[in-house]
Enzyme design. Structure first.
Site, PDB file in Angstrom:
ATOM      1  N   GLY A  39      12.071  46.999  59.090  1.00 35.33           N
ATOM      2  CA  GLY A  39      11.969  47.988  60.158  1.00 35.33           C
ATOM      3  C   GLY A  39      11.856  47.372  61.540  1.00 35.33           C
ATOM      4  N   GLN A  40      11.619  48.257  62.534  1.00 39.82           N
ATOM      5  CA  GLN A  40      11.584  47.796  63.932  1.00 39.82           C
ATOM      6  C   GLN A  40      10.524  46.717  64.129  1.00 39.82           C
ATOM      7  OE1 GLN A  40      10.012  50.368  66.958  1.00 39.82           O
ATOM      8  NE2 GLN A  40      11.206  49.436  68.579  1.00 39.82           N
TER       9      GLN A  40
ATOM     10  N   ILE B 115      12.550  48.621  51.087  1.00 41.07           N
ATOM     11  CA  ILE B 115      13.415  49.370  50.164  1.00 41.07           C
ATOM     12  C   ILE B 115      14.886  49.039  50.450  1.00 41.07           C
ATOM     13  CG2 ILE B 115      13.710  51.489  51.525  1.00 41.07           C
ATOM     14  CD1 ILE B 115      12.983  53.013  48.887  1.00 41.07           C
ATOM     15  N   ARG B 116      15.165  48.547  51.666  1.00 41.13           N
ATOM     16  CA  ARG B 116      16.545  48.141  52.019  1.00 41.13           C
ATOM     17  C   ARG B 116      16.501  46.722  52.577  1.00 41.13           C
ATOM     18  NH1 ARG B 116      17.269  50.119  58.044  1.00 41.13           N
ATOM     19  NH2 ARG B 116      15.083  49.987  58.549  1.00 41.13           N
TER      20      ARG B 116
ATOM     21  N   ASP C  83      10.072  49.419  46.658  1.00 41.61           N
ATOM     22  CA  ASP C  83       9.744  50.790  47.061  1.00 41.61           C
ATOM     23  C   ASP C  83       8.222  50.890  46.985  1.00 41.61           C
ATOM     24  OD1 ASP C  83       9.173  53.488  47.231  1.00 41.61           O
ATOM     25  OD2 ASP C  83      10.801  54.114  45.886  1.00 41.61           O
TER      26      ASP C  83
ATOM     27  N   TYR D 251       2.923  63.490  60.833  1.00 40.65           N
ATOM     28  CA  TYR D 251       2.705  62.050  61.083  1.00 40.65           C
ATOM     29  C   TYR D 251       1.265  61.800  61.539  1.00 40.65           C
ATOM     30  CZ  TYR D 251       3.688  57.463  63.339  1.00 40.65           C
ATOM     31  OH  TYR D 251       3.698  56.143  63.724  1.00 40.65           O
TER      32      TYR D 251
ATOM     33  N   LYS E 244      -1.698  59.690  59.845  1.00 39.59           N
ATOM     34  CA  LYS E 244      -2.310  58.542  60.518  1.00 39.59           C
ATOM     35  C   LYS E 244      -3.839  58.676  60.551  1.00 39.59           C
ATOM     36  CE  LYS E 244       1.149  55.838  61.356  1.00 39.59           C
ATOM     37  NZ  LYS E 244       1.331  54.680  60.451  1.00 39.59           N
TER      38      LYS E 244
HETATM   39  P1  NAD Z   1      10.665  51.657  60.950  1.00 37.58           P
HETATM   40  O1  NAD Z   1      11.032  53.049  60.604  1.00 37.58           O
HETATM   41  O2  NAD Z   1      11.512  50.897  61.892  1.00 37.58           O
HETATM   42  O3  NAD Z   1      10.532  50.803  59.622  1.00 37.58           O
HETATM   43  C1  NAD Z   1       9.941  51.293  58.461  1.00 37.58           C
HETATM   44  C2  NAD Z   1      10.511  50.537  57.291  1.00 37.58           C
HETATM   45  O4  NAD Z   1       9.987  51.087  56.092  1.00 37.58           O
HETATM   46  C3  NAD Z   1      12.036  50.629  57.199  1.00 37.58           C
HETATM   47  O5  NAD Z   1      12.618  49.339  57.163  1.00 37.58           O
HETATM   48  C4  NAD Z   1      12.275  51.371  55.896  1.00 37.58           C
HETATM   49  O6  NAD Z   1      13.426  50.905  55.178  1.00 37.58           O
HETATM   50  C5  NAD Z   1      11.002  51.068  55.132  1.00 37.58           C
HETATM   51  N1  NAD Z   1      10.743  52.055  54.091  1.00 37.58           N
HETATM   52  C6  NAD Z   1      10.942  53.391  54.137  1.00 37.58           C
HETATM   53  N2  NAD Z   1      10.615  53.935  52.957  1.00 37.58           N
HETATM   54  C7  NAD Z   1      10.202  52.930  52.154  1.00 37.58           C
HETATM   55  C8  NAD Z   1       9.747  52.855  50.828  1.00 37.58           C
HETATM   56  N3  NAD Z   1       9.647  53.946  50.044  1.00 37.58           N
HETATM   57  N4  NAD Z   1       9.406  51.642  50.330  1.00 37.58           N
HETATM   58  C9  NAD Z   1       9.500  50.535  51.090  1.00 37.58           C
HETATM   59  N5  NAD Z   1       9.950  50.529  52.348  1.00 37.58           N
HETATM   60  C10 NAD Z   1      10.293  51.722  52.867  1.00 37.58           C
HETATM   61  O7  NAD Z   1       9.140  51.687  61.436  1.00 37.58           O
HETATM   62  P2  NAD Z   1       8.387  50.662  62.400  1.00 37.58           P
HETATM   63  O8  NAD Z   1       8.601  51.109  63.790  1.00 37.58           O
HETATM   64  O9  NAD Z   1       8.670  49.265  62.023  1.00 37.58           O
HETATM   65  O10 NAD Z   1       6.867  51.076  62.038  1.00 37.58           O
HETATM   66  C11 NAD Z   1       6.048  50.341  61.141  1.00 37.58           C
HETATM   67  C12 NAD Z   1       4.649  50.927  61.183  1.00 37.58           C
HETATM   68  O11 NAD Z   1       4.157  50.920  62.531  1.00 37.58           O
HETATM   69  C13 NAD Z   1       4.553  52.386  60.714  1.00 37.58           C
HETATM   70  O12 NAD Z   1       3.331  52.590  60.050  1.00 37.58           O
HETATM   71  C14 NAD Z   1       4.546  53.167  62.008  1.00 37.58           C
HETATM   72  O13 NAD Z   1       3.914  54.415  61.868  1.00 37.58           O
HETATM   73  C15 NAD Z   1       3.751  52.229  62.900  1.00 37.58           C
HETATM   74  N6  NAD Z   1       3.987  52.473  64.336  1.00 37.58           N
HETATM   75  C16 NAD Z   1       5.181  52.187  64.907  1.00 37.58           C
HETATM   76  C17 NAD Z   1       5.378  52.451  66.256  1.00 37.58           C
HETATM   77  C18 NAD Z   1       6.692  52.143  66.942  1.00 37.58           C
HETATM   78  O14 NAD Z   1       6.868  52.488  68.127  1.00 37.58           O
HETATM   79  N7  NAD Z   1       7.630  51.473  66.293  1.00 37.58           N
HETATM   80  C19 NAD Z   1       4.344  53.011  67.027  1.00 37.58           C
HETATM   81  C20 NAD Z   1       3.143  53.320  66.410  1.00 37.58           C
HETATM   82  C21 NAD Z   1       2.956  53.024  65.055  1.00 37.58           C
END
Ligand code: NAD
Length: 317
Positions: free
Chosen positions: A11-12, A35-36, A49, A138, A142
């Site tokens: 993810g990000q 998962i990907r 997963d 969400y 949280k």
């Molecule tokens: P993202 O959506 O970019 O990445 C999430 C990842 O989880 C993805 O790569 C996805 O493939 C994976 N995923 C989804 N379902 C899954 C499953 N069943 N099993 C395994 N992997 C799975 O999210 P992010 O921005 O990297 O956020 C990560 C954490 O940080 C989250 O808890 C999010 O709430 C928190 N967060 C992010 C931000 C932000 O601005 N990016 C801000 C506040 C909090």
């Protein structure tokens, strides 16, 4: 040596975090899972997963992981489209990760968010400990997650730690469906088209942070002396607060012809309106030395520079 398992590593945040952790602790010290599989850094990767608690346990055991960084989640805007899926994944995945950490006595990190606040939370200088009645799925997830992590610490002595991230801005991996994504999209569109249509209304302030500061915060809170922590999970952290026309003005300093228009998305605007304007990060600063390097001005310079390079490379290849 630390042995760290990361979920949601493609993810990000995860995709950049894994690279940073491998730089600090060694290439083979970090097991990336998602998962990907789109992670492109060299080092161990397993498809996982997070709903599969058994496989999560086996992977942690086989890797000899002593630290769990749980990132897999559905973000705010996506969660609002599918609340049931969000509940199942955000709570089920977290519960599995906490249970694996408890059984294997691992240090534990998972991020909360400014989304854990709601319309009745004080909007300015939002305190560390305050009213939390979010109106999004969400946010509900949280708040429950923050409480669960506190519970696992109090009940089982698990070393749980966490922060409330604001919107994160990065040029590496696109964001995954959050309300603050506009603050990333705007830089891409500014370079590619010289214009951007914002789905968030002018005047809507939200907390933000540049990714390098967010990654450093994870490392710092995990390395902090646990005996000095009064809070454990969900530390307020923010680097800046701005509204759409302010980021546009900052971009215009470098791309003078940049034009901004507005077409407000009611769903994401309602979410943004329910969140604070600016949170107070004092507890994080005092308890584990939270600090940032980037404000809006510095972030904009770096984003535009790095993104121009990235987009030119993409156009050539
Ligand atoms: P993202 O959506 O970019 O990445 C999430 C990842 O989880 C993805 O790569 C996805 O493939 C994976 N995923 C989804 N379902 C899954 C499953 N069943 N099993 C395994 N992997 C799975 O999210 P992010 O921005 O990297 O956020 C990560 C954490 O940080 C989250 O808890 C999010 O709430 C928190 N967060 C992010 C931000 C932000 O601005 N990016 C801000 C506040 C909090």
């Amino acid at each position: 040596m630390k042995k760290i398992m990361v979920t949601g590593a493609s993810g990000q945040i995860g995709s950049e975090l894994v690279v940073k952790l491998r730089e600090i602790y060694g290439q083979d010290a970090v097991l990336a899972t998602d998962i990907r599989q789109i992670i492109n850094s060299a080092g161990p990767f397993e498809v996982l997963d997070v709903m599969d608690g058994k496989r999560m346990y086996t992977l942690a055991k086989d890797f000899g992981a002593d630290t769990m960084i749980h990132m897999a989640a559905l973000l705010s805007a996506t969660a609002e489209k599918n609340p049931l899926l969000a509940w199942n994944l955000n709570m089920g995945g977290l519960m599995n990760a906490l249970e694996v950490a408890r059984e294997r006595e691992m240090q534990f990190f998972t991020p909360s968010s400014i989304g854990a606040f709601g319309p009745t939370t004080p909007k300015n200088d939002t305190p560390q400990d305050t009213l939390q009645r979010p109106t999004t799925m969400y946010g509900v997830n949280k708040v429950a997650g923050e409480l669960l992590c506190d519970y696992y610490h109090a009940r089982y002595g698990l070393d749980t730690r966490g922060v409330r991230f604001p919107g994160l801005v990065s040029y590496v991996t696109p964001p995954g469906g959050g309300t603050t994504d506009y603050a990333v999209d705007i830089y891409y569109k500014a370079i590619e088209e010289g214009r951007y249509t914002s789905y968030i209304a002018e005047g809507t302030y939200m907390d933000m942070m540049y990714m390098p500061d967010a990654l450093q915060a994870i490392v710092d809170v995990m390395e902090a002396d646990g005996s000095k922590l009064i809070h454990r999970n969900a530390f307020n952290i923010s680097a800046m607060s701005f509204e759409p026309s302010e980021i546009a003005a900052e971009i215009r300093k470098h791309i003078p012809h940049f034009k901004m228009s507005y077409q407000v998305d009611p769903v994401r605007q309602a979410i943004a309106d329910s969140w604070p304007n600016e949170i107070d990060s004092t507890a994080a600063r005092e308890e584990w030395g939270f600090k940032v390097e980037y404000n809006l001005e510095k972030m904009t310079i770096d984003m535009l520079q790095k993104l121009k390079k990235k987009l030119t490379k993409k156009a050539i290849s």
